[in-house]
Design a protein around this motif. Structure first.
Motif, PDB file in Angstrom:
ATOM      1  N   UNK A   1       4.368   0.652  -6.916  1.00 33.95           N
ATOM      2  CA  UNK A   1       3.466   1.794  -6.762  1.00 33.95           C
ATOM      3  C   UNK A   1       3.794   2.585  -5.506  1.00 33.95           C
ATOM      4  N   UNK A   2       4.142   1.870  -4.439  1.00 31.54           N
ATOM      5  CA  UNK A   2       4.347   2.549  -3.153  1.00 31.54           C
ATOM      6  C   UNK A   2       5.662   3.304  -3.071  1.00 31.54           C
TER       7      UNK A   2
ATOM      8  N   UNK B   1      -7.446   6.224   1.525  1.00 36.50           N
ATOM      9  CA  UNK B   1      -6.220   5.521   1.945  1.00 36.50           C
ATOM     10  C   UNK B   1      -6.353   5.045   3.388  1.00 36.50           C
TER      11      UNK B   1
ATOM     12  N   UNK C   1       2.711  -3.758  -5.982  1.00 35.85           N
ATOM     13  CA  UNK C   1       2.444  -2.935  -4.806  1.00 35.85           C
ATOM     14  C   UNK C   1       3.700  -2.154  -4.416  1.00 35.85           C
TER      15      UNK C   1
ATOM     16  N   UNK D   1      -4.381  -6.243  -2.979  1.00 33.78           N
ATOM     17  CA  UNK D   1      -3.049  -6.638  -2.512  1.00 33.78           C
ATOM     18  C   UNK D   1      -3.112  -7.914  -1.667  1.00 33.78           C
TER      19      UNK D   1
ATOM     20  N   UNK E   1       1.902  -9.570  -7.364  1.00 38.15           N
ATOM     21  CA  UNK E   1       1.177  -8.670  -6.459  1.00 38.15           C
ATOM     22  C   UNK E   1       2.166  -7.868  -5.623  1.00 38.15           C
ATOM     23  N   UNK E   2       3.158  -8.572  -5.081  1.00 36.42           N
ATOM     24  CA  UNK E   2       4.161  -7.897  -4.241  1.00 36.42           C
ATOM     25  C   UNK E   2       4.921  -6.863  -5.065  1.00 36.42           C
TER      26      UNK E   2
ATOM     27  N   UNK F   1      -0.540   3.336   2.857  1.00 39.54           N
ATOM     28  CA  UNK F   1      -0.594   4.288   1.736  1.00 39.54           C
ATOM     29  C   UNK F   1      -1.488   3.820   0.593  1.00 39.54           C
ATOM     30  N   UNK F   2      -2.039   2.605   0.733  1.00 39.71           N
ATOM     31  CA  UNK F   2      -2.961   2.125  -0.298  1.00 39.71           C
ATOM     32  C   UNK F   2      -4.394   2.371   0.146  1.00 39.71           C
TER      33      UNK F   2
ATOM     34  N   UNK G   1      -3.106 -15.560  -3.325  1.00 35.80           N
ATOM     35  CA  UNK G   1      -3.052 -16.344  -4.558  1.00 35.80           C
ATOM     36  C   UNK G   1      -4.300 -16.265  -5.406  1.00 35.80           C
TER      37      UNK G   1
ATOM     38  N   UNK H   1       1.491 -14.307  -6.662  1.00 30.80           N
ATOM     39  CA  UNK H   1       1.842 -13.630  -5.407  1.00 30.80           C
ATOM     40  C   UNK H   1       3.020 -12.677  -5.632  1.00 30.80           C
TER      41      UNK H   1
ATOM     42  N   UNK I   1      -4.402 -10.904  -3.520  1.00 27.00           N
ATOM     43  CA  UNK I   1      -3.335 -11.328  -4.451  1.00 27.00           C
ATOM     44  C   UNK I   1      -2.283 -12.146  -3.728  1.00 27.00           C
ATOM     45  N   UNK I   2      -1.947 -11.721  -2.514  1.00 29.92           N
ATOM     46  CA  UNK I   2      -0.976 -12.484  -1.717  1.00 29.92           C
ATOM     47  C   UNK I   2      -1.498 -13.886  -1.406  1.00 29.92           C
TER      48      UNK I   2
ATOM     49  N   UNK J   1       4.904   6.799  -3.972  1.00 37.18           N
ATOM     50  CA  UNK J   1       3.533   7.185  -3.637  1.00 37.18           C
ATOM     51  C   UNK J   1       3.530   8.538  -2.914  1.00 37.18           C
TER      52      UNK J   1
END
Lengths: 253, 260
Positions: free
Chosen positions: B30-31, A148, B27, A116, B23-24, A107-108, A122, B20, A119-120, B34
């Motif tokens: 937002x989802x 998407x 996300x 995302x 970020x989680x 959905x992104x 780091x 991290x 970011x995971x 959504x």
């Protein structure tokens, strides 16, 4: 690569590493199992006293059939799994790269997924801002950057996954790189060629690299030394050409 | 020098963990809504609808006069919501993120912190709602600082619970359903929309119910009556659950990846 040379500088050392998993056979409920007395699981030995000592900067291939323990071995070195017995020593920063990808969110959009996943890993937002163009350009998805992911084809998703992974890897400057079926690159022939070139460049940059793959041609070309795993045990180790020949000979039997 | 590099490495790891988790959390936040027409407004609508339903049923539940009942009710709803949603989310946290956990070596703690942070973001929306309602009833926002103080202890408490639940959720598939039933029970046993009765069983249960203390303290702080004794109780609950949760999580954090 075993050696008794005192000058040898080790990067990864495994000593008699074993790993078991519990495997369930059926999904029968606890109550049914209680009544019938039937045990629906058993212990499977996935790694069986695996030992190796790998020097800095070596490129090592891991081959073997499906379920032979290649991924488990790399995950154990990466610290994703803990060994049940034996010891694992790694010296330096370890990066584990799996062909399965990092779970992009359908959905992104492509852009949001890059933020995302990075970011995971780091990375800071500023870093991702700077790298966004490179990542998207590499997978050739500029026209789809705000689309998407569920609207993309599987090939596009595969290209995006690879591009994110390879660029994250390049900027983490790891000492040990573990590539688990990372050579399973989707997309068209042109992208595969570009991706293989990028991967080849990365693995020849001085880090210790483990490549677990069924792509024997790639392993023969880049790995100086190869381990053949069979049912969790090292069946053979040696120069890549010899091990691959033996493995192929076994297959043709 | 060695100590200094150890400290630097700790700071770097902590920074990465927070990045991290953030970020989680973003996300996930937002989802969650959504593609819906109202998007983030659902974070306001959801507690607001429940608030109006319970407010309209007030004569059924509450016979006594409670000063600032709408504020009393809304505080109970949003605090319970935060706890209930964050803990329920954590029960299936690892099975939902199985492929991620198996393909990278990210800090497993970041998934838990990210989950709690996600619901802290939505709590912010509910907090705005509480602020508006309290202003409507003439309560000056001088309680803001005390609210934040209790919220810190509450977040520690929730993190601790989530650390325990996410591990248990991997080993016991039934926990998801059991936790829903337990939350329903807790919803009725905790004085969210009624006044605690002088019933010995009820008092005995709530003596061991951390949510009771948290909700009581949140309400008191909004009304400008900060209860220091209760604050030390909630601080104890927060820190105790947090450290027990971390210890429990550390015992299993490598094993759980093999089970998912």
């Amino acid at each position: 690569m075993d050696t008794h040379d005192t000058q040898f500088e080790a990067s990864v050392v495994l000593h008699k590493v074993s790993k078991h998993f519990s495997r369930e056979y059926t999904s029968s409920s606890f109550l049914r199992r209680l009544v019938s007395g039937y045990q629906n699981y058993s212990q499977i030995k996935v790694l069986d006293e695996v030992s190796m000592r790998i020097g800095k900067g070596k490129i090592i291939g891991i081959i073997g059939d499906n379920g032979s323990g290649k991924s488990t071995l790399l995950r154990t070195i990466a610290g994703v799994y803990r060994a049940d017995s034996g010891s694992v020593f790694t010296y330096g920063k370890v990066i584990y790269l799996s062909g399965a990808g990092y779970g992009l969110k359908d959905k992104l959009t492509v852009r949001e997924n890059i933020y995302y996943v990075c970011g995971l890993m780091g990375f800071s937002r500023r870093f991702i801002d700077a790298k966004l163009y490179t990542i998207v350009s590499f997978c050739g998805l500029w026209d789809f950057v705000d689309v998407k992911c569920y609207q993309l084809s599987r090939g596009m998703i595969s290209r995006l996954n690879f591009s994110i992974a390879i660029h994250c890897l390049a900027h983490q400057n790891p000492d040990i790189i573990l590539l688990d079926e990372a050579l399973f690159i989707g997309g068209d022939a042109f992208f595969r060629r570009e991706a293989l070139a990028k991967l080849s460049y990365l693995i020849s940059c001085g880090a210790t690299v483990f490549i677990a793959s069924h792509n024997l041609g790639f392993i023969r070309r880049y790995c100086s030394w190869t381990f053949w795993l069979d049912k969790g045990k090292i069946k053979m180790k040696g120069k890549s050409r010899e091990v691959i020949c033996a493995y192929l000979a076994r297959l043709s039997e | 020098m060695e100590d200094c590099s150890g400290l630097m490495s700790f700071v770097e790891s902590f920074e990465q963990l927070m990045r991290t988790s953030n970020t989680i959390a973003w996300t996930g936040f937002r989802l969650r809504n959504e593609g819906s027409y109202f998007g983030v407004l659902w974070y306001l609508f959801e507690p607001l609808f429940l608030f109006f339903v319970l407010l309209s049923l007030r004569p059924v539940f509450v016979k006594e006069a409670i000063p600032y009942y709408p504020v009393y009710l809304l505080t109970g709803i949003i605090i319970f919501n935060f706890f209930s949603k964050a803990t329920h989310y954590s029960v299936s946290l690892f099975s939902r993120n199985a492929s991620l956990l198996k393909s990278t070596n990210i800090a497993r703690e970041s998934l838990v912190f990210g989950g709690v942070l996600q619901f802290l973001f939505s709590h912010f929306f509910e907090f705005l709602l509480l602020l508006v309602v309290s202003l409507l009833f003439g309560i000056t926002p001088g309680w803001f600082f005390w609210y934040l103080l209790v919220l810190v202890a509450f977040v520690f408490f929730i993190c601790g619970c989530c650390f325990i639940l996410c591990v248990l959720g991997v080993y016991f598939n039934d926990l998801d359903n059991l936790w829903s039933v337990f939350m329903r029970l807790l919803w009725f046993l905790t004085p969210i929309f009624y006044i605690p009765p002088n019933n010995s069983i009820f008092l005995f249960f709530n003596f061991f119910n951390p949510l009771f203390y948290f909700i009581t303290l949140f309400r008191a702080s909004i009304l400008g009556q900060f209860l220091f004794e209760t604050f030390f109780v909630v601080l104890f609950f927060g820190l105790f659950f947090f450290f027990v949760g971390i210890l429990f999580f550390n015992l299993f954090k490598y094993r759980i990846v093999e089970r998912i």
